[in-house]
Enzyme design. Structure first.
Site, PDB file in Angstrom:
ATOM      1  N   CYS A  74       0.825  -1.208   0.000  1.00 19.27           N
ATOM      2  CA  CYS A  74       0.000   0.000   0.000  1.00 19.27           C
ATOM      3  C   CYS A  74       0.863   1.265   0.000  1.00 19.27           C
ATOM      4  O   CYS A  74       1.837   1.364   0.741  1.00 19.27           O
ATOM      5  CB  CYS A  74      -0.913  -0.012   1.226  1.00 19.27           C
ATOM      6  SG  CYS A  74      -1.927   1.465   1.407  1.00 19.27           S
ATOM      7  N   CYS A 151      -8.016  -0.931   7.771  1.00 15.62           N
ATOM      8  CA  CYS A 151      -6.966   0.093   7.645  1.00 15.62           C
ATOM      9  C   CYS A 151      -6.787   0.746   9.008  1.00 15.62           C
ATOM     10  O   CYS A 151      -7.734   1.352   9.532  1.00 15.62           O
ATOM     11  CB  CYS A 151      -7.345   1.135   6.601  1.00 15.62           C
ATOM     12  SG  CYS A 151      -6.208   2.539   6.532  1.00 15.62           S
ATOM     13  N   CYS A 347      -2.241  22.473   2.053  1.00 18.57           N
ATOM     14  CA  CYS A 347      -1.984  21.071   2.381  1.00 18.57           C
ATOM     15  C   CYS A 347      -0.725  20.557   1.703  1.00 18.57           C
ATOM     16  O   CYS A 347      -0.408  19.366   1.818  1.00 18.57           O
ATOM     17  CB  CYS A 347      -3.183  20.198   1.993  1.00 18.57           C
ATOM     18  SG  CYS A 347      -3.575  20.232   0.240  1.00 18.57           S
TER      19      CYS A 347
END
Length: 389
Positions: A74, A151, A347
């Site tokens: 991942c 998760c 961000c």
């Protein structure tokens, strides 16, 4: 290749060197000695690699809580192998380095933790579907899907809501776990609108003392504590005068507009500019008790260049652009109106640094900077910058 790992770099990796070339290596920490395997090499001055064995570990290294947070798996998390303090220290170094390199600004950066710790925080999740119909996450810089049933950084119940069934392989899934405890799941396909398949379809969030009722697909901060942390900083730094004019650019559903409306009061005005029509519709519905808030739908650069706004001179501008930043056209349009204060929410540290540099060229000064660990375990960090004349 055997590498001596150097400083962290923007993007969730560290910098090493091998035979005169730069190697961006993931799954390592500064100061470590590792065996790394090249994952991407197009020639030129750099390549990318994963640390597949650690020969001399950093004291900041810890076991990863997720079994797929490792090379070839991942790509969602970058720093699960680092302590919480080390993660924030790395992010602070990256923000400071971007400001120094791009904006030529020296600024001491500290990244602040948000309540809740490193796990169970992500309330919005995008998942892909593998050829067998199993939902999962994509590999780092790849398209292959790594199927998962859980998760550890997601809000409990979010991934589990879709993991127990098979899905069409051409789908993506958008999962939203709201403040009311409900999980909303939408199917996303490139050729048609999103289709809600689970949940009531009204996402309930709470921030700035208000309850927000939103459509599942509109933008909202993914960390449950981020909206209030950012809004509190905007409230402290905007200082919009009573009866004044404030702009909220890339305003979404009006989170910051609600704060600015409190400051300018009933005799003032807040302009929200947002390109997503559904966000504007939700914002109008949620802020109907604040008639001083008005809305414009469209791209910020187009709206600011319209004749209708030619004579507006805001006292303060708040902007929260997408990851790529605001850019020169928007910064120039803001500076032309000469607001006393600009509060920039960002961000992406590189994009923030580029925008800060553009504001400095227009005669502004960086007067404040706060950084929040709104995305623990990942390389992402949320910043708020104050720029003043």
């Amino acid at each position: 290749m055997e590498l001596e790992v150097g400083a962290p770099a923007h993007g969730g990796h560290c910098v090493a060197r091998f035979e005169g070339r730069v190697v961006f290596v993931r799954h390592a920490l500064p100061g470590e000695r590792v065996l790394a395997e090249v994952t991407e090499d197009h020639g030129g001055s750099f390549c990318r690699a994963d640390a597949v064995r650690v020969d001399a570990a950093s004291p900041d290294r810890v076991p990863q809580p997720c079994p797929v947070a490792r090379p070839g798996k991942c790509g969602g998390c970058d720093w699960q192998h680092a302590t919480a303090d080390a993660q924030r220290r790395i992010k602070a170094q990256v923000v400071a380095e971007q400001l120094r390199r791009i904006a030529d600004v020296e600024w001491p950066v500290a990244v602040e933790a948000l309540p809740g710790g490193l796990l169970d925080w992500r309330s919005r999740v995008r998942m892909a579907v593998d050829p067998a119909g199993r939902p999962g996450f994509r590999q780092h810089r790849g398209h292959a899907v790594v199927p998962v049933e859980h998760c550890p950084i997601a809000v409990p119940g979010a991934v589990e809501a879709v993991a127990d069934r098979r899905w069409r392989r051409d789908l993506e899934l958008e999962i939203v776990a709201d403040d009311a405890g409900e999980v909303h799941v939408s199917e996303l396909r490139p050729d048609r609108p999103a289709r809600l398949v689970a949940g009531g379809g009204v996402v309930v969030e709470r921030a700035v003392g208000r309850e927000w009722r939103l459509s599942p697909g509109v933008f909202w901060q993914v960390h449950p504590a981020a909206a209030d942390a950012l809004a509190d900083t905007v409230r402290e730094w905007a200082q919009a005068p009573a009866g004044g004019l404030a702009w909220d650019l890339y305003g979404g559903v009006g989170l910051f507009a609600a704060v600015l409306a409190e400051q300018v009061g009933a005799d003032g005005s807040v302009l929200v500019v947002e390109s997503a029509r559904r966000s504007v519709s939700d914002g109008i519905a949620n802020l109907g008790d604040l008639p001083q808030v008005r809305w414009e739908v469209g791209r910020v650069e187009r709206v600011l260049g319209s004749p209708e706004l030619a004579d507006e001179r805001p006292d303060v501008v708040v902007l929260d652009p997408p990851r790529k930043g605001a850019g020169r056209a928007v910064v120039d349009a803001i500076a032309d109106r000469d607001p006393e204060r600009v509060v920039h929410v960002a961000c992406d540290p590189a994009a923030l640094a580029r925008d800060v540099g553009l504001f400095l060229d227009q005669g502004y000064t960086l007067a404040g900077l706060r950084a929040f660990d709104a995305f623990p375990m990942t390389h992402h960090v949320e910043c708020v910058a104050l720029l003043t004349r």
